[in-house]
Motif scaffolding. Sequence first.
Motif, mmCIF file in Angstrom:
data_model
loop_
_atom_site.group_PDB
_atom_site.id
_atom_site.type_symbol
_atom_site.label_atom_id
_atom_site.label_comp_id
_atom_site.label_asym_id
_atom_site.label_seq_id
_atom_site.Cartn_x
_atom_site.Cartn_y
_atom_site.Cartn_z
ATOM 1 N N VAL A 136 0.492 -1.038 0.512
ATOM 2 C CA VAL A 136 0.012 0.314 -0.467
ATOM 3 C C VAL A 136 1.158 1.345 -0.085
ATOM 4 C CG1 VAL A 136 -1.815 1.487 1.531
ATOM 5 C CG2 VAL A 136 -1.580 -1.620 1.306
ATOM 6 N N PHE A 137 1.918 1.294 0.456
ATOM 7 C CA PHE A 137 2.911 2.468 0.813
ATOM 8 C C PHE A 137 3.548 3.022 -0.276
ATOM 9 C CE2 PHE A 137 6.847 4.170 1.531
ATOM 10 C CZ PHE A 137 6.741 5.257 2.342
ATOM 11 N N VAL A 138 3.654 1.392 -1.269
ATOM 12 C CA VAL A 138 4.632 1.481 -2.637
ATOM 13 C C VAL A 138 3.839 2.351 -3.803
ATOM 14 C CG1 VAL A 138 5.717 1.100 -4.085
ATOM 15 C CG2 VAL A 138 5.777 -0.200 -1.952
ATOM 16 N N LEU A 139 2.392 1.795 -3.452
ATOM 17 C CA LEU A 139 1.080 2.104 -4.285
ATOM 18 C C LEU A 139 1.004 4.270 -4.264
ATOM 19 C CD1 LEU A 139 -0.683 -0.389 -4.952
ATOM 20 C CD2 LEU A 139 0.611 0.030 -6.269
ATOM 21 N N ILE A 140 1.329 4.175 -3.478
ATOM 22 C CA ILE A 140 0.567 5.120 -2.697
ATOM 23 C C ILE A 140 1.686 6.345 -2.914
ATOM 24 C CG2 ILE A 140 0.287 7.142 -0.864
ATOM 25 C CD1 ILE A 140 -1.332 5.123 0.494
ATOM 26 N N THR A 141 2.748 6.316 -2.768
ATOM 27 C CA THR A 141 3.590 7.116 -3.331
ATOM 28 C C THR A 141 4.344 7.269 -4.122
ATOM 29 O OG1 THR A 141 4.962 5.118 -2.267
ATOM 30 C CG2 THR A 141 5.437 7.232 -0.765
ATOM 31 N N SER B 64 7.961 -1.893 10.419
ATOM 32 C CA SER B 64 8.428 -3.183 8.691
ATOM 33 C C SER B 64 7.836 -2.218 7.329
ATOM 34 C CB SER B 64 7.387 -4.204 8.759
ATOM 35 O OG SER B 64 7.592 -5.173 9.815
ATOM 36 N N ALA B 65 7.096 -1.753 7.649
ATOM 37 C CA ALA B 65 6.550 -1.025 6.128
ATOM 38 C C ALA B 65 7.201 0.292 6.521
ATOM 39 C CB ALA B 65 5.025 -0.886 6.181
#
Lengths: 148, 526
Positions: free
Chosen positions: B16-21, B339-340
């Motif tokens: 989710v973090f990768v997609l948002i950023t 960890s994220a």
Amino acid sequence: MGAAHEGQGYMTKAMRSPGEAQHEYREIRGFASFDDPETLSYIHSDGTPKFELIRQTEEFRTLRRRLTTFVFPMTALFLASYLTFVLLSAYAKDFVSTKVIGVINLGILLGLGQFVTSIIITLGYARYAKRRLDPQRKLLAEKTGVEE
Amino acid sequence: MPTTGNPVLNLSVFAVFVLITLYIVYRASSRNVTASDYYAAGSSFTGAQNGVALSGDFLSAASFLGISGGIAAHGYDGFLYSVGWVVAWLVGLLLIAEGLRNTGRFTVGDVLAFRMRQRPVRAAAANATLVISFFYMIAQMAGAGGLIALLLNVTSKWGQAILIALVGMVMVLYVLIGGMKGTTWVQIIKAVLLLLCVTLMSVFLLGKFGFSLSAIMAQATENNKLGEAVLDPGAKYGFSAMSKLDFVSLALSLVLGIASLPHVLMRFYTVPNAAEARRSVVWATWTMVIFYLCTLVIGFGAMALVGTDKIAAAPGGENSAAPLLAFEIGGEVLLGLVSAVAFATILAVVAGLTLAASASFAHDVYANVIKRGNAEPRREIRVARLTAVVVGILSIIGGIAANGQNVAFLVSLALALAASANLSTILYTIFWRRFNTTGTLWSIYGGLGSCLVLIIFSPVMSGVKTSIFPDVDFAWFPLGNPGLVSIPFSFLCGFLATIFSKPEPEMAAKAAEMEVRAISGIGART
């Protein structure tokens, strides 16, 4: 002849790095002193600033002096304080192991003290720059007509 | 291993973090990129934004995982790292930030070659940038390996290698799509998340122990086999004359290295002027102080609640202290979040490094050394992007090779290199008018070369059980960190080479321009 001669007068007092004394650029200053002081311009006809002339103005000298008299002693101060902490940790183990608050010892407190001095120096410099350096920069920009 | 949490949950939080950023990076990037956009985000960030990004550049896997792990394992000796890393920002604030902003545009090479002969100095600056960035990058990727091992319970070397490669590819995507602007936004988002995360964990821990750091540390001593001695210096560095010197050497590298790292220096170009550059260091100092206060609590908290032995036994070793603590106090969800954030940290820092390395190659080597300053801007950016891909591949390979080393230690080597090659040269060129091309080349290559040679012949490479090549012994230099020798050596090289070579009167005009611009900022945008 005002500005250019003033510049020469200050030249001898300017702070110099080691080994620099024999090496000045007279031809450039000579050229400047032929200008009429009334129309003395700090910008070449092609729009580039005459940096050698600007460097000799009193405003610039003051700015440089104010900057170096703050940053170099301050650097010496914080490096000395940091290295004292490091050397104490390495070579005066028993001293820094003295317990002060509960099990928290002097070494940890001295380390946290470095955090505090860092913040003080940071804020001190920000304040000094705002009050003593930035206005002087503005003065220099106004005098020479060269913008940031 | 009961402590790995739920791999699916960990992975989804991270995804989710990768997609948002990635989405933000995509939105932030403009379609028609100029060199200034790609390298310096068009100098459009404010001091506060850049300050947070600046601290983000330094709040890497090494500081978050490495420092909290170092404290959890070695107590006092781990804490010493964080002191150096806070004080180090003063070097950047007082001596470097404003002068650099006023005289350069995109790279360190811009400043170093400003009043020198262009081609040799640019080539030297690019060499230094590439070597330093590569060391630093390996440290980050090694951290990624340890983290993956812990979180996804991937214990096979091949599985970890594949995951490291994935991390590397996402990072290259950030750089290619977003350039400096995108990378900076990722850095800001990540730094805010990381700060929130460590602050909340620390407040929670302190609350648990009645807001007494002493109580946390007292319990910590019960879970470390050294007992109360872990609160005193010496747990890691020991007491022999050499180990003490090694420790002093490390401390010197820490304090002088940070403000000499190419990707940190490059950040000063993303703001419009010197006053904003100054403001960004003030912001960075505040965030660093808060962050390292928190790692002190988290490190001792991990020692108290998880225990040093359990941390050492976990996959990822010392580096897993913070995630293990998160699991201990917040269960799977907190572990997933922490960890994220740690993953995000590695991604963002490596992206910044890749950008610095590719900018240095494209702008210094390609445009100024090969094309002699006549490169077409579009081609230069294409070269930068290609370099980013190559650097990404190299870092994946290096990361796989260095998987398992303590990342804070690897970073300290990169810092020694940075302080040796860059610091002396930058200070001389800004503050010493007589400094010339010969001096510049000697101080860069003298510092970089001596530092590399001393690392190769140190116990880090060979001779002892913990070396990279434990079975052979070609070590003759006794210190693990070469900074104590190589940093003064580079200052000396630069000084002597300048004194014993001819002045460059043809550069007088450039020297005057540099002095006026560095100190006053006037004419800096012409």
